[in-house]
Design an enzyme around this catalytic site. Sequence first.
Site, PDB file in Angstrom:
ATOM      1  N   GLN A 179      -2.942 -40.319 -58.855  1.00  0.00           N
ATOM      2  CA  GLN A 179      -2.168 -39.508 -57.924  1.00  0.00           C
ATOM      3  C   GLN A 179      -0.728 -40.001 -57.844  1.00  0.00           C
ATOM      4  OE1 GLN A 179      -5.372 -40.361 -54.865  1.00  0.00           O
ATOM      5  NE2 GLN A 179      -4.800 -38.299 -54.224  1.00  0.00           N
ATOM      6  N   ASN A 180      -0.450 -41.125 -58.463  1.00  0.00           N
ATOM      7  CA  ASN A 180       0.884 -41.719 -58.388  1.00  0.00           C
ATOM      8  C   ASN A 180       1.824 -41.082 -59.400  1.00  0.00           C
ATOM      9  OD1 ASN A 180      -0.208 -43.447 -56.474  1.00  0.00           O
ATOM     10  ND2 ASN A 180      -0.716 -45.016 -57.986  1.00  0.00           N
ATOM     11  N   HIS A 212      -0.476 -35.445 -60.215  1.00  0.00           N
ATOM     12  CA  HIS A 212       0.603 -35.023 -59.321  1.00  0.00           C
ATOM     13  C   HIS A 212       1.970 -35.055 -59.997  1.00  0.00           C
ATOM     14  CE1 HIS A 212      -2.011 -36.003 -55.530  1.00  0.00           C
ATOM     15  NE2 HIS A 212      -2.301 -34.842 -56.086  1.00  0.00           N
ATOM     16  N   CYS A 252      11.280 -21.033 -65.992  1.00  0.00           N
ATOM     17  CA  CYS A 252      10.542 -20.754 -67.233  1.00  0.00           C
ATOM     18  C   CYS A 252       9.433 -21.767 -67.515  1.00  0.00           C
ATOM     19  CB  CYS A 252      11.505 -20.683 -68.417  1.00  0.00           C
ATOM     20  SG  CYS A 252      12.148 -22.279 -68.982  1.00  0.00           S
ATOM     21  N   CYS A 305      16.020 -22.395 -71.147  1.00  0.00           N
ATOM     22  CA  CYS A 305      16.563 -21.096 -70.722  1.00  0.00           C
ATOM     23  C   CYS A 305      18.002 -21.184 -70.235  1.00  0.00           C
ATOM     24  CB  CYS A 305      15.678 -20.467 -69.656  1.00  0.00           C
ATOM     25  SG  CYS A 305      15.757 -21.279 -68.030  1.00  0.00           S
ATOM     26  N   GLY A 336      -7.402 -47.608 -54.148  1.00  0.00           N
ATOM     27  CA  GLY A 336      -6.216 -47.467 -53.315  1.00  0.00           C
ATOM     28  C   GLY A 336      -5.909 -46.056 -52.855  1.00  0.00           C
ATOM     29  N   THR A 337      -6.943 -45.264 -52.567  1.00  0.00           N
ATOM     30  CA  THR A 337      -6.722 -43.901 -52.098  1.00  0.00           C
ATOM     31  C   THR A 337      -7.185 -43.775 -50.647  1.00  0.00           C
ATOM     32  OG1 THR A 337      -8.878 -43.039 -52.791  1.00  0.00           O
ATOM     33  CG2 THR A 337      -7.119 -43.045 -54.426  1.00  0.00           C
ATOM     34  N   GLU A 380      -9.235 -51.043 -46.942  1.00  0.00           N
ATOM     35  CA  GLU A 380     -10.254 -50.661 -45.957  1.00  0.00           C
ATOM     36  C   GLU A 380     -10.930 -49.396 -46.461  1.00  0.00           C
ATOM     37  OE1 GLU A 380      -7.295 -48.199 -42.967  1.00  0.00           O
ATOM     38  OE2 GLU A 380      -7.743 -50.304 -42.539  1.00  0.00           O
TER      39      GLU A 380
END
Length: 232
Positions: free
Chosen positions: A88-89, A106, A117, A136, A172-173, A200
Site C-alpha cells: 500500500q506504500n 496505490h 489520456c 498528448c 504494518g497495516t 499492535e
Amino acid sequence: MGKIVILTGAGISAESGLGTFRAEDGLWAQHRVEDVATPEGFARDPKLVVDFYNARRAQSAAAEPNAGHEALARLETYHPDEVIVVTQNVDDLHERAGTRNLIHMHGALSGALCHACDHRWPAPMVMAPGDPCPSCRRGTARPDIVWFGEMPYQMDEIFDHLASCEIFASVGTSGNVYPAAGFVAEARRMGARTIEFNLERSLVGDLFEDVRLGPATGTLPAWVDEVLSRTA
C-alpha cells in the site's frame, strides 16, 4: 511450501522514518486527507497536491530500506516458491531493498500520470501543476497515486495471488482501509495460513491465525529465518 503473499502498509516504512496517516507529526499531520489525497482536492488546488507529493518524494529519497524490507527481499531470493509483495506504500524502499515481485496497489511516487489520456512516465523529483504529458502534450500531469475514491491498481492480479497462496502475511497495516483490509478474509477463505506483523493488532487482527507484535525490523527477519529453515 507454496506461494507466499505479503501485504505491507505504512508501518514498515515508518521504521525508515516515513510518516503514517495517523502520526502526530510529519507531512500527513499538516494537511487534511481530503485536500491532498482525493481527485476533488487536486481539482481545487493542484499546486497544494503537487507540492505535497514533491515533499513526500524528497522524504522517500532520503530514507533507506530497513531490516524488514531486506528480510522480505531475502525471502523472495531464497524461497523455492513464488513470493509476491503487495504494498500500500508509494515509496520505493521495497525495490531498493531488492524485491522484484512487487505490486504497488496505490501507485508510486516515482510515477507521473496524465489524467486526460492515462499515459504514464517516470516522475521528475519536482513536479509542477500543468506539467505537459509526453504523449498528448496537454498540461494534465498528476502524481501516479491512487487517491481516496479511486480503484487500486492490479486488483484482479492481487486476488488471483490470494486465491493461490499457501501463506498470507500482513505487515504494518491498520486494517481499516479497504479493499486491502479484506485480503486476509479472502486468503483464509481460499485455505491460506495467515500471519500478522504489527506493533499492535489491526482492526482485522482476529482473522489472523498467528500474530507477531513488535517492530517489523525484528519480527520479520526472525520469521523469514523460520520459513527458510523449513525449506533447507
